[in-house]
Enzyme design. Sequence first.
Site, PDB file in Angstrom:
ATOM      1  N   ARG A   1       0.821  -1.217   0.000  1.00  0.00           N
ATOM      2  CA  ARG A   1       0.000   0.000   0.000  1.00  0.00           C
ATOM      3  C   ARG A   1       0.852   1.262   0.000  1.00  0.00           C
ATOM      4  NH1 ARG A   1      -2.738  -3.686   3.115  1.00  0.00           N
ATOM      5  NH2 ARG A   1      -1.684  -2.913   4.976  1.00  0.00           N
TER       6      ARG A   1
ATOM      7  N   GLU B   1       4.733 -11.363  15.546  1.00  0.00           N
ATOM      8  CA  GLU B   1       4.225 -12.123  16.698  1.00  0.00           C
ATOM      9  C   GLU B   1       4.874 -13.499  16.773  1.00  0.00           C
ATOM     10  OE1 GLU B   1       0.087 -12.923  16.532  1.00  0.00           O
ATOM     11  OE2 GLU B   1      -0.020 -13.504  18.645  1.00  0.00           O
TER      12      GLU B   1
HETATM   13  P1  AMP Z   1       3.682  -1.929  11.636  1.00  0.00           P
HETATM   14  O1  AMP Z   1       3.072  -2.582  12.835  1.00  0.00           O
HETATM   15  O2  AMP Z   1       3.808  -0.428  11.797  1.00  0.00           O
HETATM   16  O3  AMP Z   1       4.962  -2.564  11.213  1.00  0.00           O
HETATM   17  O4  AMP Z   1       2.633  -2.147  10.459  1.00  0.00           O
HETATM   18  C1  AMP Z   1       2.808  -3.147   9.554  1.00  0.00           C
HETATM   19  C2  AMP Z   1       1.988  -2.917   8.293  1.00  0.00           C
HETATM   20  O5  AMP Z   1       0.674  -3.316   8.553  1.00  0.00           O
HETATM   21  C3  AMP Z   1       1.985  -1.474   7.822  1.00  0.00           C
HETATM   22  O6  AMP Z   1       2.504  -1.466   6.503  1.00  0.00           O
HETATM   23  C4  AMP Z   1       0.534  -1.067   7.818  1.00  0.00           C
HETATM   24  O7  AMP Z   1       0.155  -0.655   6.537  1.00  0.00           O
HETATM   25  C5  AMP Z   1      -0.248  -2.319   8.159  1.00  0.00           C
HETATM   26  N1  AMP Z   1      -1.194  -2.106   9.268  1.00  0.00           N
HETATM   27  C6  AMP Z   1      -1.001  -2.362  10.574  1.00  0.00           C
HETATM   28  N2  AMP Z   1      -2.115  -2.098  11.297  1.00  0.00           N
HETATM   29  C7  AMP Z   1      -3.031  -1.645  10.401  1.00  0.00           C
HETATM   30  C8  AMP Z   1      -4.396  -1.200  10.498  1.00  0.00           C
HETATM   31  N3  AMP Z   1      -5.048  -1.158  11.675  1.00  0.00           N
HETATM   32  N4  AMP Z   1      -5.036  -0.789   9.386  1.00  0.00           N
HETATM   33  C9  AMP Z   1      -4.399  -0.827   8.189  1.00  0.00           C
HETATM   34  N5  AMP Z   1      -3.126  -1.247   8.013  1.00  0.00           N
HETATM   35  C10 AMP Z   1      -2.447  -1.645   9.116  1.00  0.00           C
END
Ligand code: AMP
Length: 230
Positions: A117, A154
């Site tokens: 994305r 996780e």
């Molecule tokens: P992170 O935990 O910051 O490493 O997030 C990992 C990926 O998951 C990122 O690229 C976000 O785009 C996606 N992501 C995590 N949580 C959400 C959420 N609640 N809604 C949409 N995308 C999410």
Amino acid sequence: MSGPTRGWLSAAGIASGFSPCPVPLRGRDRSRPYTRMATLTSNLSPLTSFANLLHISYMEYIKSKIRDVNDFPKKGIVFKDLTTVFKDAKALHQIGEELAALYRDKGVTKVVGIESRGFIGGAIAAFELNAGFVPVRKPGKLPADTLQASYDKEYGKDVIEIHRDAINEDDVVVIHDDVLATGGTMAAAYNLVKSMNPKKIYINFIIELSALDGRRNLPAEAEVTSLIVC
Ligand code: AMP
């Protein structure tokens, strides 16, 4: 629990409560994501106040297009779906304008987008800034020689890759992703880019889930900006 999965899960908690999603202002205090409307009425020239009001109304429009999807990709998780933003011509255009305004004067030469994305906003930013676009991808997707970084999830680890020749020492780089959750993915992408010694690295998100405090996992020296803080 750590990494993206924790991000998904905690996001469920945030989204079930009231989330004002304040919009960072233009012109001052960009580094403070929690600036509130009251700030508009103090210490600002009428012109700056007007520009900020316009900016807020544009950002409110983008926010209104974000779709919260419950129980995706797992039960209890609220997914911040940006496809509803990207399919709206006005909102998509405004994201380009906002990204251009943020980095126009920074001499950006490359925008790095994180699969998948992050490719959308990243490519728009690169176009607006007259910069090149560089993908960070999951393992095995990039055809030439790559550098890899792993980060905790996780269960076990995840890996991302970038082409070894993607960035050089003269580059000024913006790394872009759609959502900041725990920050694990962005921290790994930052380490990859940093290992190629560019002059400067900026970090950018469209949405920041502030309750997860993903910023604490990002390098202190990086300038981190989110268009919308939820
Ligand atoms: P992170 O935990 O910051 O490493 O997030 C990992 C990926 O998951 C990122 O690229 C976000 O785009 C996606 N992501 C995590 N949580 C959400 C959420 N609640 N809604 C949409 N995308 C999410």
